[in-house]
Design a protein around this motif. Structure first.
Motif, PDB file in Angstrom:
ATOM      1  N   ARG A 472       0.826  -1.212   0.000  1.00  0.00           N
ATOM      2  CA  ARG A 472       0.000   0.000   0.000  1.00  0.00           C
ATOM      3  C   ARG A 472       0.861   1.263   0.000  1.00  0.00           C
ATOM      4  O   ARG A 472       0.589   2.214  -0.738  1.00  0.00           O
ATOM      5  N   THR A 476       0.824   3.834  -3.075  1.00  0.00           N
ATOM      6  CA  THR A 476       0.378   5.214  -2.881  1.00  0.00           C
ATOM      7  C   THR A 476       1.422   6.199  -3.370  1.00  0.00           C
ATOM      8  O   THR A 476       1.104   7.192  -4.042  1.00  0.00           O
ATOM      9  N   SER A 479       1.462   6.196  -7.158  1.00  0.00           N
ATOM     10  CA  SER A 479       0.240   6.832  -7.648  1.00  0.00           C
ATOM     11  C   SER A 479       0.341   8.348  -7.546  1.00  0.00           C
ATOM     12  O   SER A 479      -0.058   9.084  -8.457  1.00  0.00           O
ATOM     13  N   GLU A 480       0.858   8.841  -6.388  1.00  0.00           N
ATOM     14  CA  GLU A 480       1.022  10.288  -6.226  1.00  0.00           C
ATOM     15  C   GLU A 480       1.920  10.857  -7.313  1.00  0.00           C
ATOM     16  O   GLU A 480       1.657  11.932  -7.873  1.00  0.00           O
ATOM     17  N   PHE A 597      -3.669  12.011  -4.735  1.00  0.00           N
ATOM     18  CA  PHE A 597      -4.168  10.633  -4.739  1.00  0.00           C
ATOM     19  C   PHE A 597      -5.425  10.475  -3.891  1.00  0.00           C
ATOM     20  O   PHE A 597      -6.353   9.764  -4.253  1.00  0.00           O
ATOM     21  N   GLU A 598      -5.465  11.168  -2.746  1.00  0.00           N
ATOM     22  CA  GLU A 598      -6.509  10.887  -1.776  1.00  0.00           C
ATOM     23  C   GLU A 598      -7.900  11.176  -2.320  1.00  0.00           C
ATOM     24  O   GLU A 598      -8.822  10.372  -2.182  1.00  0.00           O
TER      25      GLU A 598
END
Length: 629
Positions: A472, A476, A479-480, A597-598
């Motif tokens: 994870r 993450t 992805s960011e 990302f969030e």
């Protein structure tokens, strides 16, 4: 005599250069032809696979509808209209009843009263030996409705009891295939053609009025070359009816479509022929220049004899002085060599030209070379080519610095063993002298084990221990990074959250070891269905995340449907049990209002919730508010 020999060699070299230019032009043409036929063959497979899935989907719709009725059926007409809207490049989509009469058509309702039972695309699918999984691709025919040429594609339609219901067919515009060839951008000297395996032509470039007429089955390509090999590349060969020249052909893997490309050798060599005059002038000028150079060299040799005599006298005096110094240096070298050979670390000494002058026993063990093998050779032999240039800059900088320097702080570099193996080392360097009198001492230690441990720790920190995909935290972070790039350049990007359906039942019924096997198989299935540029990670439990760069909502839905189908078809064997699972997918696309990302992840997670509550085994896409409006 020697001068004439050299002059002849120069002329021969010039001729070889001219001939090499001609050969290079033809070889470049062959490479272009090979790449062209391979690319077009793959694109034809991709295009035909799209139509194959389209007709298969229509056949499935007919089964679910209950078959093809004798009377006009508005539901089937709407099915064809919707599918035609997704593939507007097709002329039409239509359904044929089991007796050969037209049942439904995307262009009109009701369908025209036509009997196509004698058409090849119907006959190929209606026989008892027809394969319901085979796509029929027919040669060009004249449409009974429009009077224009089309290429028919068809698939057999059966009910659940394997009873023949009819044929689902599509009419392909020949111009579409020609446009596909023109997108490849071949120069004017090249020709490109696409054939069925029986020799009927589907498209050609440049465009020809007789492109679809007749068959090429009696040409060398279909008569002798294809029966022997599915693809080929030639320097001089007749594939069809053209003059011999560079040629290539390839057969598509999935549908057997043959792509042939040739080049006009005369047109290819036009530029080379225009340069022949320049090469001739160059040859004459070089002969004259060489003759002048010979005369100048003769005059210089006379002067050199005198200078050599003076140099010989000076050398004799120098040799006498060197002999006295040699004895002093030998004693000093013996002391230094004893010290070096007792050191546990490898010690290598080089001069200002990076030539090895000292190499202790520890260095022999580390690099695999003996002292005799490295003495006087450049230090480049102990490092990969990529590091040689950097090393030379360091040596030049050290040569130009102060006369004596203490050991510098160690730095990590890559070394190369005698057997070609590369390994990391820690090097501490000290120098003395300046310019041509510089010497550089390197104390070297193998740090392979330390680097291996560092890499293993990095891998464990970013990889999920069960499935082998990103964990994870690493997912993450990646992805960011991709979202930041997409926002900065205004490029599309999609994010998916995937959850295994009813996974708790697997653990409860079969146990956690079986659940772990299911998760590993799910990660492998998802990874195999993605592009290399896509990012897959495990978010926790049975939940996975995927980032799709350069992908809009339409592309995300296509990828999602492909993932759903791949998971449905996967059978998992573990401890005597055969399991199959489904997944639910929530997806979103990056919006202008997203700051990272969030926000995108929360939107995809809400879409996953909707997919779960909508029945599972499906994809739900939640668009940003700006896109939704």
């Amino acid at each position: 005599m020697l001068a004439l020999l050299v002059l002849a060699v120069l002329d021969i070299r010039l001729f070889m250069f001219v001939d090499a230019a001609r050969t290079e032009t033809l070889e470049r043409a062959r490479d272009t032809l090979r790449v062209s036929v391979d690319v077009v063959a793959r694109r034809m497979d991709q295009q035909l696979a799209t139509y194959d899935r389209l007709l298969s989907g229509i056949g499935e719709g007919v089964r679910l509808h209950g078959g093809i009725q004798a009377e006009p059926d508005l539901a089937l007409h709407r099915l064809l209209v919707r599918r035609h809207a997704l593939n507007p490049e097709l002329r039409s989509l239509f359904l044929v009843r089991h007796d050969g009469t037209m049942a439904a058509m995307s262009l009109s309702f009701p369908a025209p009263d036509l009997d196509v039972s004698a058409r090849d695309y119907f006959l190929a699918q209606s026989g008892s030996g027809a394969d319901e999984h085979r796509l029929f691709i027919g040669p060009a025919i004249v449409s009974k409705l429009t009077g224009k040429h089309i290429f028919p594609l068809s698939r057999r339609v059966e009910n659940d009891g394997n009873r023949f219901l009819g044929v689902a067919a599509a009419a392909v515009d020949p111009e579409q295939l020609t446009t596909l060839l023109s997108e490849h951008g071949l120069p004017a000297a090249y020709t490109l053609s696409v054939f069925l395996r029986d020799g009927h032509r589907l498209a050609c470039l440049p465009r020809r009025s007789d492109c679809l007429d007749g068959t090429a089955s009696d040409t060398p390509l279909f008569r002798t070359l294809l029966p022997a090999a599915a693809d080929g590349l030639f320097a001089r060969q007749r594939l069809l009816d053209e003059r011999p020249g560079p040629a290539a052909y390839a057969t598509s893997d999935a549908y057997g479509v043959v792509v042939a490309a040739t080049a006009d050798e005369g047109m290819l060599l036009q530029s080379w022929r225009r340069n022949l005059g320049g090469y001739l002038v160059l040859g004459v000028a070089s002969n004259l220049a060489f003759a002048a150079l010979i005369w100048f060299a003769f005059r210089q040799m006379q002067r050199r004899r005198l200078a050599l005599q003076q140099l010989a006298d000076a050398n004799q005096e120098l040799e006498n002085r060197v002999a006295r110094r040699t004895d002093q240096l030998r004693r000093s070298e013996d002391r230094a060599r004893t010290f070096m050979n007792t050191a546990r670390d490898a010690v290598v000494v080089v001069d200002s030209d990076s030539c090895i002058v000292e190499f202790n026993r520890a260095a022999e063990v580390l690099f695999g070379y003996s002292v005799d093998e490295v003495a006087g050779r450049r230090l480049d032999m102990l490092m990969p080519p990529s590091g040689a240039a950097t090393h030379r800059r360091h040596v030049q900088a050290a040569n130009a610095s102060a006369e004596a320097r203490a050991m510098n702080r160690g730095r990590e570099v890559t070394a190369r063993h005698k057997d070609g193996r590369e390994f990391p080392i820690d090097v501490t360097v000290g120098s003395s002298g300046e310019g041509a009198q510089s010497f550089h001492v390197g104390i070297i230690r193998d740090i392979s084990e330390r680097k291996r441990l560092e890499l293993e720790l990095q891998r464990q920190a970013s990889t999920d221990g069960l499935t082998g995909v990103l964990n994870r935290r690493a997912f993450t972070a990646e992805s960011e990074r991709l979202i930041s790039v997409a926002l900065r350049h205004g490029r599309p990007l999609s994010l998916m959250v995937i959850d295994a359906d009813h996974f708790k039942k697997v653990n409860d019924v079969f146990g956690h070891p079986t659940g772990d096997t299911v998760l590993k198989a799910l990660a492998l299935t998802l990874g195999q269905a993605l592009r290399t540029s896509d990012v897959l990670g495990r978010l926790g439990g049975e939940e996975f995340g995927i980032v799709l760069p350069e992908t809009d909502a339409t592309g995300a839905r296509e990828v999602g449907e492909r993932l759903l189908q791949a998971v449905r078809e996967r059978r998992i064997e573990h401890d005597g049990h055969t399991l199959n699972i489904t997944v639910s997918i929530g997806a979103t696309v990056l919006g202008a209002g997203d700051d990272g990302f969030e926000s995108a992840f929360l939107r995809a997670d809400r879409a996953l919730y909707e997919a779960k509550h909508g029945g599972r085994d499906r994809i739900t896409i939640s668009l940003p508010e700006t896109a939704a409006h």
